[in-house]
Write a protein that holds these residues in place. Structure first.
Motif, PDB file in Angstrom:
ATOM      1  N   PRO A   9      83.560 -59.734  18.453  1.00  0.00           N
ATOM      2  CA  PRO A   9      83.649 -58.629  19.413  1.00  0.00           C
ATOM      3  C   PRO A   9      82.389 -58.515  20.261  1.00  0.00           C
ATOM      4  CG  PRO A   9      83.023 -57.787  17.272  1.00  0.00           C
ATOM      5  CD  PRO A   9      83.190 -59.275  17.107  1.00  0.00           C
ATOM      6  N   LYS A  10      82.557 -58.204  21.528  1.00  0.00           N
ATOM      7  CA  LYS A  10      81.414 -57.960  22.401  1.00  0.00           C
ATOM      8  C   LYS A  10      80.704 -56.671  21.979  1.00  0.00           C
ATOM      9  CE  LYS A  10      83.671 -60.015  26.462  1.00  0.00           C
ATOM     10  NZ  LYS A  10      84.147 -59.758  27.836  1.00  0.00           N
ATOM     11  N   GLY A  11      79.459 -56.519  22.418  1.00  0.00           N
ATOM     12  CA  GLY A  11      78.763 -55.251  22.238  1.00  0.00           C
ATOM     13  C   GLY A  11      77.911 -55.164  20.994  1.00  0.00           C
ATOM     14  N   ARG A  12      77.765 -53.932  20.509  1.00  0.00           N
ATOM     15  CA  ARG A  12      76.834 -53.645  19.412  1.00  0.00           C
ATOM     16  C   ARG A  12      77.125 -54.447  18.157  1.00  0.00           C
ATOM     17  NH1 ARG A  12      77.142 -50.012  15.144  1.00  0.00           N
ATOM     18  NH2 ARG A  12      79.135 -49.263  15.941  1.00  0.00           N
ATOM     19  N   ILE A  13      78.384 -54.579  17.796  1.00  0.00           N
ATOM     20  CA  ILE A  13      78.722 -55.278  16.563  1.00  0.00           C
ATOM     21  C   ILE A  13      78.341 -56.754  16.647  1.00  0.00           C
ATOM     22  CG2 ILE A  13      80.622 -55.975  15.036  1.00  0.00           C
ATOM     23  CD1 ILE A  13      81.994 -53.351  15.691  1.00  0.00           C
ATOM     24  N   LEU A  14      78.424 -57.316  17.839  1.00  0.00           N
ATOM     25  CA  LEU A  14      78.067 -58.727  17.999  1.00  0.00           C
ATOM     26  C   LEU A  14      76.618 -58.968  17.595  1.00  0.00           C
ATOM     27  CD1 LEU A  14      78.820 -61.555  18.941  1.00  0.00           C
ATOM     28  CD2 LEU A  14      78.163 -60.891  21.263  1.00  0.00           C
ATOM     29  N   LYS A  15      75.726 -58.079  18.004  1.00  0.00           N
ATOM     30  CA  LYS A  15      74.312 -58.244  17.651  1.00  0.00           C
ATOM     31  C   LYS A  15      74.107 -58.188  16.140  1.00  0.00           C
ATOM     32  CE  LYS A  15      72.557 -56.350  22.006  1.00  0.00           C
ATOM     33  NZ  LYS A  15      71.741 -55.292  22.658  1.00  0.00           N
ATOM     34  N   GLU A  16      74.882 -57.315  15.471  1.00  0.00           N
ATOM     35  CA  GLU A  16      74.765 -57.218  14.016  1.00  0.00           C
ATOM     36  C   GLU A  16      75.439 -58.395  13.327  1.00  0.00           C
ATOM     37  OE1 GLU A  16      75.522 -53.400  12.191  1.00  0.00           O
ATOM     38  OE2 GLU A  16      75.409 -52.399  14.142  1.00  0.00           O
ATOM     39  N   ALA A  17      76.422 -59.003  13.994  1.00  0.00           N
ATOM     40  CA  ALA A  17      77.163 -60.114  13.390  1.00  0.00           C
ATOM     41  C   ALA A  17      76.379 -61.422  13.415  1.00  0.00           C
ATOM     42  CB  ALA A  17      78.506 -60.296  14.107  1.00  0.00           C
ATOM     43  N   LEU A  18      75.499 -61.600  14.390  1.00  0.00           N
ATOM     44  CA  LEU A  18      74.804 -62.875  14.542  1.00  0.00           C
ATOM     45  C   LEU A  18      73.982 -63.265  13.306  1.00  0.00           C
ATOM     46  CD1 LEU A  18      73.752 -62.803  18.296  1.00  0.00           C
ATOM     47  CD2 LEU A  18      75.548 -64.168  17.219  1.00  0.00           C
ATOM     48  N   PRO A  19      73.234 -62.336  12.672  1.00  0.00           N
ATOM     49  CA  PRO A  19      72.521 -62.726  11.446  1.00  0.00           C
ATOM     50  C   PRO A  19      73.477 -63.114  10.315  1.00  0.00           C
ATOM     51  CG  PRO A  19      71.568 -60.733  12.382  1.00  0.00           C
ATOM     52  CD  PRO A  19      72.840 -60.976  13.122  1.00  0.00           C
ATOM     53  N   VAL A  20      74.644 -62.481  10.253  1.00  0.00           N
ATOM     54  CA  VAL A  20      75.632 -62.844   9.230  1.00  0.00           C
ATOM     55  C   VAL A  20      76.138 -64.261   9.484  1.00  0.00           C
ATOM     56  CG1 VAL A  20      77.860 -62.250   8.195  1.00  0.00           C
ATOM     57  CG2 VAL A  20      76.307 -60.432   8.915  1.00  0.00           C
ATOM     58  N   LEU A  21      76.432 -64.563  10.751  1.00  0.00           N
ATOM     59  CA  LEU A  21      76.859 -65.916  11.106  1.00  0.00           C
ATOM     60  C   LEU A  21      75.791 -66.939  10.726  1.00  0.00           C
ATOM     61  CD1 LEU A  21      78.390 -65.339  14.663  1.00  0.00           C
ATOM     62  CD2 LEU A  21      79.652 -65.989  12.611  1.00  0.00           C
ATOM     63  N   ALA A  22      74.530 -66.611  11.009  1.00  0.00           N
ATOM     64  CA  ALA A  22      73.438 -67.537  10.701  1.00  0.00           C
ATOM     65  C   ALA A  22      73.353 -67.796   9.202  1.00  0.00           C
ATOM     66  CB  ALA A  22      72.118 -66.984  11.233  1.00  0.00           C
ATOM     67  N   ARG A  23      73.506 -66.738   8.398  1.00  0.00           N
ATOM     68  CA  ARG A  23      73.460 -66.919   6.946  1.00  0.00           C
ATOM     69  C   ARG A  23      74.648 -67.732   6.445  1.00  0.00           C
ATOM     70  NH1 ARG A  23      71.674 -61.442   7.188  1.00  0.00           N
ATOM     71  NH2 ARG A  23      73.702 -60.650   6.483  1.00  0.00           N
ATOM     72  N   ALA A  24      75.756 -67.670   7.197  1.00  0.00           N
ATOM     73  CA  ALA A  24      76.927 -68.472   6.842  1.00  0.00           C
ATOM     74  C   ALA A  24      76.807 -69.904   7.354  1.00  0.00           C
ATOM     75  CB  ALA A  24      78.190 -67.828   7.406  1.00  0.00           C
TER      76      ALA A  24
END
Length: 216
Positions: free
Chosen positions: A10-25
């Motif tokens: 999703p675009k927006g605020r959640i995307l910024k919070e999702a990026l560290p999760v993606l990196a850890r994955a």
């Protein structure tokens, strides 16, 4: 089913919070993903055969439900609103935390008693959740569908109450509104297309990788 694994974000605020999760994955988007001026919507990653798409939050569930993306990240508010049976949500990622609340003008709330409501007029992006919430206690909800600027509805006489996402509550305060009820607690989940879960062997390991990333 497309051989390329597509993950909808999703675009927006959640995307910024999702990026560290993606990196850890183990997923790193291509450099252009971070370019705010880019109009691209699909991006390669450091992993061959894994791509990301960036769409509106409400559209993430649609892309996953219909198999255009196999995985996605969406708030449980979106899942509750649409009720897609084609979607499996196995992991609470613990990001995008907020709440879905009923709010009304502060001067109205000073003398209002939600326990006495029998009929309410509400402006909201979530008519299905709103009707179900009020209907569960016998209150008829007349919903006016808006996609944004919800706080204007009471100010301009469109509707005395709203149901909307609240994080800090600052926007409500600045527009003279207060929360009077919490409808649901919200956080973002990893969502999976059910058909892909059953037929695409690449999907299941990603569920475990995202679960480990969320717990890290």
């Amino acid at each position: 089913m497309n051989e390329e694994l597509i993950i909808a974000l999703p675009k927006g605020r959640i995307l910024k919070e999702a990026l560290p999760v993606l990196a850890r994955a183990g997923i790193i988007p291509e450099a252009s993903f971070s370019d705010d001026d880019s109009r691209a919507l699909k991006f390669a990653t450091n992993l061959p055969g894994v791509a990301l798409i960036r769409v509106r939050a409400f559209d993430v569930a649609t892309f996953v439900a219909f198999g255009a993306a196999q995985l996605g990240i969406a708030g449980n508010d979106v899942l509750m609103e649409f009720g897609f049976t084609e979607i499996y949500a196995p992991v609470d990622l613990g990001i995008g935390r907020c709440r879905l609340s009923v709010a009304e003008p502060a001067d109205m709330a000073a003398t209002d008693d939600p326990r006495r409501w029998s009929h309410v007029r509400v402006a909201t992006k979530y008519p299905n959740i709103t009707r179900a919430h009020f209907g569960a206690r016998g209150v008829q909800a007349e919903c006016i569908k808006l996609n944004g600027a919800m706080e204007l509805a009471p100010l301009l006489g469109l509707s005395p109450r709203i149901v909307d996402l609240v994080s800090t509550g600052r926007t409500l305060v600045e527009n003279g509104l207060v929360e009077v009820e919490t409808v649901a607690e919200v956080s973002s989940r990893l969502i999976v297309n059910r058909a892909a879960f059953k037929t695409n062997p690449a999907v299941v390991p990603w569920i475990e990788r995202f679960r480990a990333a969320a717990q890290a």
